[in-house]
Design an enzyme around this catalytic site. Structure first.
Site, short mmCIF file in Angstrom:
data_model
loop_
_atom_site.label_atom_id
_atom_site.label_comp_id
_atom_site.label_asym_id
_atom_site.label_seq_id
_atom_site.Cartn_x
_atom_site.Cartn_y
_atom_site.Cartn_z
N THR A 1 0.82 -1.21 0.00
CA THR A 1 0.00 0.00 0.00
C THR A 1 0.85 1.27 0.00
OG1 THR A 1 -1.47 1.29 1.43
CG2 THR A 1 -0.14 -0.36 2.53
N ASP A 2 0.29 2.32 -0.56
CA ASP A 2 0.97 3.63 -0.53
C ASP A 2 1.11 4.15 0.91
OD1 ASP A 2 -1.69 4.39 -0.01
OD2 ASP A 2 -1.82 5.81 -1.67
N GLU A 3 0.32 3.58 1.83
CA GLU A 3 0.36 4.08 3.22
C GLU A 3 1.70 3.84 3.89
OE1 GLU A 3 -4.24 3.48 4.64
OE2 GLU A 3 -2.66 3.89 6.06
N TYR B 1 -1.71 -0.37 11.19
CA TYR B 1 -1.93 -1.11 9.93
C TYR B 1 -0.77 -0.92 8.98
CZ TYR B 1 -3.31 -1.44 5.03
OH TYR B 1 -3.31 -1.70 3.68
N LYS C 1 2.12 -3.45 7.53
CA LYS C 1 2.33 -3.69 6.08
C LYS C 1 3.80 -3.43 5.71
CE LYS C 1 -0.16 -4.56 3.14
NZ LYS C 1 -0.59 -5.88 2.58
N ARG D 1 -6.86 11.66 -0.62
CA ARG D 1 -6.54 10.29 -1.00
C ARG D 1 -6.50 10.22 -2.53
NH1 ARG D 1 -5.32 10.51 3.44
NH2 ARG D 1 -5.73 9.10 5.20
P1 NAD Z 1 -9.96 -6.95 2.44
O1 NAD Z 1 -9.96 -6.66 3.89
O2 NAD Z 1 -11.18 -6.69 1.63
O3 NAD Z 1 -9.61 -8.50 2.19
C1 NAD Z 1 -8.61 -9.16 2.90
C2 NAD Z 1 -8.80 -10.66 2.67
O4 NAD Z 1 -7.74 -11.34 3.33
C3 NAD Z 1 -10.11 -11.21 3.23
O5 NAD Z 1 -10.71 -12.08 2.30
C4 NAD Z 1 -9.67 -11.98 4.48
O6 NAD Z 1 -10.53 -13.06 4.79
C5 NAD Z 1 -8.29 -12.44 4.07
N1 NAD Z 1 -7.40 -12.70 5.21
C6 NAD Z 1 -7.17 -11.89 6.27
N2 NAD Z 1 -6.29 -12.47 7.11
C7 NAD Z 1 -5.93 -13.66 6.54
C8 NAD Z 1 -5.04 -14.69 6.91
N3 NAD Z 1 -4.35 -14.64 8.04
N4 NAD Z 1 -4.91 -15.75 6.08
C9 NAD Z 1 -5.63 -15.83 4.93
N5 NAD Z 1 -6.51 -14.88 4.54
C10 NAD Z 1 -6.64 -13.80 5.33
O7 NAD Z 1 -8.70 -6.20 1.86
P2 NAD Z 1 -8.51 -5.45 0.46
O8 NAD Z 1 -8.99 -4.07 0.58
O9 NAD Z 1 -8.98 -6.31 -0.63
O10 NAD Z 1 -6.91 -5.38 0.41
C11 NAD Z 1 -6.16 -6.45 -0.14
C12 NAD Z 1 -4.69 -6.13 -0.03
O11 NAD Z 1 -4.42 -4.92 -0.74
C13 NAD Z 1 -4.21 -5.89 1.40
O12 NAD Z 1 -2.95 -6.47 1.53
C14 NAD Z 1 -4.13 -4.39 1.53
O13 NAD Z 1 -3.13 -4.02 2.43
C15 NAD Z 1 -3.78 -3.99 0.11
N6 NAD Z 1 -4.23 -2.66 -0.34
C16 NAD Z 1 -5.54 -2.28 -0.15
C17 NAD Z 1 -5.96 -1.04 -0.64
C18 NAD Z 1 -7.39 -0.56 -0.48
O14 NAD Z 1 -7.66 0.62 -0.71
N7 NAD Z 1 -8.33 -1.41 -0.12
C19 NAD Z 1 -5.05 -0.21 -1.30
C20 NAD Z 1 -3.71 -0.63 -1.45
C21 NAD Z 1 -3.33 -1.87 -0.97
O1 DAU Z 2 -4.05 4.16 0.66
C1 DAU Z 2 -4.28 2.79 0.61
C2 DAU Z 2 -5.09 2.37 1.80
O2 DAU Z 2 -6.40 2.87 1.58
C3 DAU Z 2 -5.13 0.86 2.01
O3 DAU Z 2 -3.82 0.43 2.31
C4 DAU Z 2 -6.07 0.49 3.14
O4 DAU Z 2 -6.18 -0.92 3.23
C5 DAU Z 2 -7.43 1.08 2.84
O5 DAU Z 2 -8.30 0.83 3.93
C6 DAU Z 2 -7.32 2.58 2.61
O6 DAU Z 2 -6.92 3.25 3.82
P1 DAU Z 2 -7.57 4.67 4.24
O7 DAU Z 2 -7.39 4.84 5.69
O8 DAU Z 2 -7.09 5.75 3.35
O9 DAU Z 2 -9.11 4.37 3.85
P2 DAU Z 2 -10.48 4.66 4.63
O10 DAU Z 2 -11.58 4.29 3.69
O11 DAU Z 2 -10.51 4.09 5.98
O12 DAU Z 2 -10.44 6.25 4.77
C7 DAU Z 2 -10.31 7.09 3.63
C8 DAU Z 2 -10.38 8.53 4.11
O13 DAU Z 2 -11.69 8.80 4.60
C9 DAU Z 2 -9.42 8.83 5.24
O14 DAU Z 2 -8.88 10.14 5.07
C10 DAU Z 2 -10.29 8.79 6.49
C11 DAU Z 2 -11.65 9.24 5.97
N1 DAU Z 2 -12.80 8.63 6.67
C12 DAU Z 2 -12.85 7.27 6.72
C13 DAU Z 2 -13.90 6.64 7.37
C14 DAU Z 2 -13.97 5.13 7.44
C15 DAU Z 2 -13.78 9.42 7.24
O15 DAU Z 2 -13.75 10.67 7.16
N2 DAU Z 2 -14.81 8.81 7.89
C16 DAU Z 2 -14.91 7.45 7.99
O16 DAU Z 2 -15.88 6.95 8.61
#
Ligand code: NAD
Ligand code: DAU
Length: 334
Positions: free
Chosen positions: A123-125, A147, A151, A212
């Site tokens: 992730t970019d985070e 988190y 990562k 974001r």
């Molecule tokens: P998500 O939470 O929707 O899905 C995570 C999946 O992993 C689920 O199906 C869960 O059951 C499975 N899981 C969790 N722990 C596990 C374990 N110990 N063993 C096997 N399976 C397990 O997550 P997502 O949003 O699809 O993110 C997927 C990946 O991409 C993550 O690694 C996250 O860090 C990364 N990522 C997410 C975002 C975003 O905006 N959602 C952006 C950049 C990177």
């Molecule tokens: O940047 C990549 C990341 O993006 C991934 O690595 C993470 O898995 C994914 O969850 C996401 O993280 P963020 O923290 O950026 O996403 P989130 O949807 O939780 O929040 C996005 C923005 O919205 C952040 O600035 C916080 C704000 N927010 C979020 C929630 C849940 C609110 O203002 N209110 C809320 O209730």
């Protein structure tokens, strides 16, 4: 590649990747290995062809289970993670277990089996917040919540297996991803589904102007596929959406698309350590031939429509485990 293992493939991005891979590569078989935590959902994979897809429920931190499932796979692509920042602030045990130990276990297993590629979806985070400009892959890591720190730990342990053992590890670092099948704890599906129900949208006060960079889920899946096949082992590739927006802009767009007004916005206490802006430079991935294609306005419109049309998918989630989490995270938002 004939057979790959997708860990975390029942989650949001992992399931989009599974669908994408099966559609693009007709001879490919996928083994999805997923623990089915609160975020894992077999509904996300309901449309995949069972003849080309095997599902195994298991934990990436379980060595024997991973070794058995990964045997004979040409690659492991890891999506498995605890993925929600706010939950990591409430308690981070599972984040360390999966995002660090689990990745270590995948690296050890790939080393034992001689797996040809291990791609870690990150992730970019991990770079932290940036006021101006964009992070490149060589910039110093500065994760600022449990988190993203976990990562970053997973990235480092994975890459150490390249330096130390020559394991062909690749890392992608993607921007905030949006699209269908995203668990409704994340801001976009939370706000859309709350708006549909005329429930308040809990916008973090002080974070209204935080930025974001939004990447459509299929573009993210394509980017990971590109790095998996064309990337150089030992390298990191940023996958940016090129759509930086303030949270208030996203919120207003959701209200517009759902036909609701701003009275639904409820300012709630800010996230501790709330990163102000994420921005990454994806020049290196562009050089491999990948570019995001989805227009932001259109992508958000399509995504909002998907949640409006697929209440069957999210209503059961929001009436389950989610309710206890919501009460703990937001208290009574009125
Ligand atoms: P998500 O939470 O929707 O899905 C995570 C999946 O992993 C689920 O199906 C869960 O059951 C499975 N899981 C969790 N722990 C596990 C374990 N110990 N063993 C096997 N399976 C397990 O997550 P997502 O949003 O699809 O993110 C997927 C990946 O991409 C993550 O690694 C996250 O860090 C990364 N990522 C997410 C975002 C975003 O905006 N959602 C952006 C950049 C990177
Ligand atoms: O940047 C990549 C990341 O993006 C991934 O690595 C993470 O898995 C994914 O969850 C996401 O993280 P963020 O923290 O950026 O996403 P989130 O949807 O939780 O929040 C996005 C923005 O919205 C952040 O600035 C916080 C704000 N927010 C979020 C929630 C849940 C609110 O203002 N209110 C809320 O209730």
């Amino acid at each position: 590649m004939k057979k790959i293992m997708v860990t975390g493939g029942a989650g949001f991005i992992g399931s989009a990747f599974v669908r994408w891979e099966l559609a693009q590569h007709p001879d490919l078989h996928i083994v999805t290995f997923d623990k089915l935590t609160y975020a894992g959902n077999l509904d996300n994979l309901k449309d995949v062809d069972p003849a080309r897809h095997t599902f195994i429920q298991g934990d990436i931190a379980d060595r024997e289970a991973v070794l058995a499932a990964a045997e004979g796979c040409d690659a492991i692509v890891n999506f498995a993670a605890e993925s929600h920042v706010d939950r990591s602030i409430l308690g981070a045990d599972e984040f360390l277990e999966t995002n660090v130990r689990g990745v270590y276990n995948l690296a050890e297993s790939a080393k034992t089996l001689g797996t040809a590629r291990l791609l870690l979806v990150s992730t970019d985070e991990v770079y932290g917040s940036i006021e101006s400009g964009s992070f490149s892959e060589t910039d110093r890591l500065n994760p600022r919540n449990p988190y993203s720190a976990a990562k970053a730990g997973g990235d480092m342990i994975g890459l150490s297996y390249f330096s130390t053992f020559g394991l062909p590890v690749l890392v992608t670092r993607g921007s905030n991803t949006y699209g269908p099948y995203q668990y409704p704890e994340k801001v976009l599906p939370l706000f859309v589904t709350n708006a549909v129900d005329d429930e308040p949208l809990p916008l973090y006060q002080g974070g209204e102007h935080n930025v974001r960079d939004w990447l459509y889920v299929d573009d993210h899946a394509r980017g990971i596929d590109c790095v998996l096949r064309l990337g150089t082992p030992g390298e990191i590739y940023n996958l940016a959406g090129g759509n930086e927006r303030e949270n208030i802009t996203l919120t207003r767009r959701i209200l517009e698309l759902t036909g609701k007004d701003e009275s639904l916005i409820k300012l709630v206490p800010d996230r501790p350590g709330h990163d102000r802006r994420y921005s990454i430079d994806a020049t290196k991935a562009h050089a491999l031939g990948w570019k995001p294609e989805m227009d932001w306005n259109e992508g958000v419109a399509q995504t909002v429509r998907w949640y409006q049309d697929n209440e069957w998918w999210w209503r059961k989630i929001k009436s389950g485990e989610f309710r206890a989490y919501y009460a703990r995270q937001y208290g009574t938002v009125k």
